[in-house]
Design a protein around this motif. Sequence first.
Motif, short mmCIF file in Angstrom:
data_model
loop_
_atom_site.label_atom_id
_atom_site.label_comp_id
_atom_site.label_asym_id
_atom_site.label_seq_id
_atom_site.Cartn_x
_atom_site.Cartn_y
_atom_site.Cartn_z
N HIS A 111 0.82 -1.22 0.00
CA HIS A 111 0.00 0.00 0.00
C HIS A 111 0.86 1.28 0.00
O HIS A 111 0.53 2.27 -0.66
CB HIS A 111 -0.89 -0.06 1.24
CG HIS A 111 -1.85 1.06 1.40
ND1 HIS A 111 -3.07 1.09 0.77
CD2 HIS A 111 -1.77 2.20 2.12
CE1 HIS A 111 -3.71 2.21 1.10
NE2 HIS A 111 -2.95 2.90 1.92
N HIS A 115 0.97 4.65 -2.50
CA HIS A 115 0.97 6.09 -2.18
C HIS A 115 2.22 6.79 -2.74
O HIS A 115 2.16 7.92 -3.20
CB HIS A 115 0.94 6.30 -0.66
CG HIS A 115 -0.43 6.16 -0.06
ND1 HIS A 115 -1.52 6.86 -0.52
CD2 HIS A 115 -0.88 5.42 1.00
CE1 HIS A 115 -2.58 6.56 0.23
NE2 HIS A 115 -2.23 5.68 1.14
N SER A 135 0.42 9.57 5.55
CA SER A 135 -0.94 9.00 5.62
C SER A 135 -1.35 8.86 7.07
O SER A 135 -0.71 9.42 7.97
CB SER A 135 -0.94 7.65 4.92
OG SER A 135 -0.13 6.75 5.64
N ASP A 302 -6.87 6.89 0.10
CA ASP A 302 -6.82 5.51 -0.40
C ASP A 302 -7.64 5.31 -1.67
O ASP A 302 -8.80 5.73 -1.75
CB ASP A 302 -7.29 4.54 0.70
CG ASP A 302 -6.27 4.46 1.82
OD1 ASP A 302 -5.13 4.93 1.63
OD2 ASP A 302 -6.61 3.92 2.88
ZN ZN Z 1 -3.37 4.83 2.54
#
Ligand code: ZN
Length: 333
Positions: A111, A115, A135, A302
């Motif tokens: 993940h 980003h 984040s 997200d």
């Molecule tokens: Zn995220």
Amino acid sequence: MYILGIESSCDETAAAVIDDQGRIVSNCISSQMETHKRYGGVVPEIASREHLKNILPVIRKALAHADVQLSDIGKIAVTQGPGLVGCLLVGINTAKSIAYANRLPLAGVNHLEGHLLAPLLEHRVPFPHIGLVVSGGHTNLYLVETIGTYRLLGRTRDDAAGEAFDKTAKFLGLGYPGGVVIDRLAQKGNPHAVAFPRPMLHDGSYDFSFSGLKTAVINHVRKQHPDRVPDPAFADISASFQDAVVDILVDKTFRAALHHRVTAVTVGGGVAANSRLREKFKSKGAESNITVYMPSNILCTDNAAMIAYAGMHKQVDDKPFPFEMNAISRMSI
Ligand code: ZN
Ligand code: KG4
């Protein structure tokens, strides 16, 4: 050839289709924000069940918006971690089932890499560059040599920047999600009203620390506003807190950029949607002759387009089907 991306690491169920040039064809997100709002934060058990309910409709919607069939998809990319395990498992098992049934290669994506690469979905960013990921769970600064070659320069030693926004907003009784409400309220406040500290600003490292800043806000409010009734002063407090977070992020990122002699900086992750952050990164970039690339707001928080993009760059075509792929709650790059 198209790539289908699937993301379910926290409280957004997302699916996206990109083409083999990395262009977004569809980008669908089903947010659980309203569900979790009443609890003041994400409830993992509820989040997993919501993903289960939403994931197939979101995937169908992403295919329909892209006007493609599953037979047009050449690869599936799914978030493998970091995140909430129950949430990740919903995305992973769905991706596995679709990939296996359609004989498609399946890539597990970090993940954070999503980003980190999200700014590249909309911009041609030169390499090497400095990439900041800010984040809810991470504040990581990287030297990005090429796609797939990253050097972690610094990270938070305690709270992530988004976490500091969320915890501070919760303490102030401003609601959820914290970053968005502080950003909104701060627009009515004076960022110089309260001189909050800038922890670790001059320590010479690229690490961050935001927990002391959050405590400074709590101490200030307890002393100056003991009844804690939302007050016009909370706009000033929000603006001053936000400014301190942004100053630290800007300072460390540009110091890294100058040290590594790069001409470009990227910022990704939910906090990159912050209006003051965007303003200050842009002006510091113009002043330093360094180009700053930030995704549109929808690609900061997200989303599955960033997962599809990171997955596009993973070589998996000649590998056996990853039956054993599992969720990884803590994962770094
Ligand atoms: Zn995220
Ligand atoms: O990237 P993201 O959607 O999820 C994680 O991977 O964590 O980031 C969520 C974080 C939350 O902490 C949220 O408060 C913060 O991003 N955020 C913001 C803004 N929008 C979202 N923080 C500051 N200003 C915003 N406008």
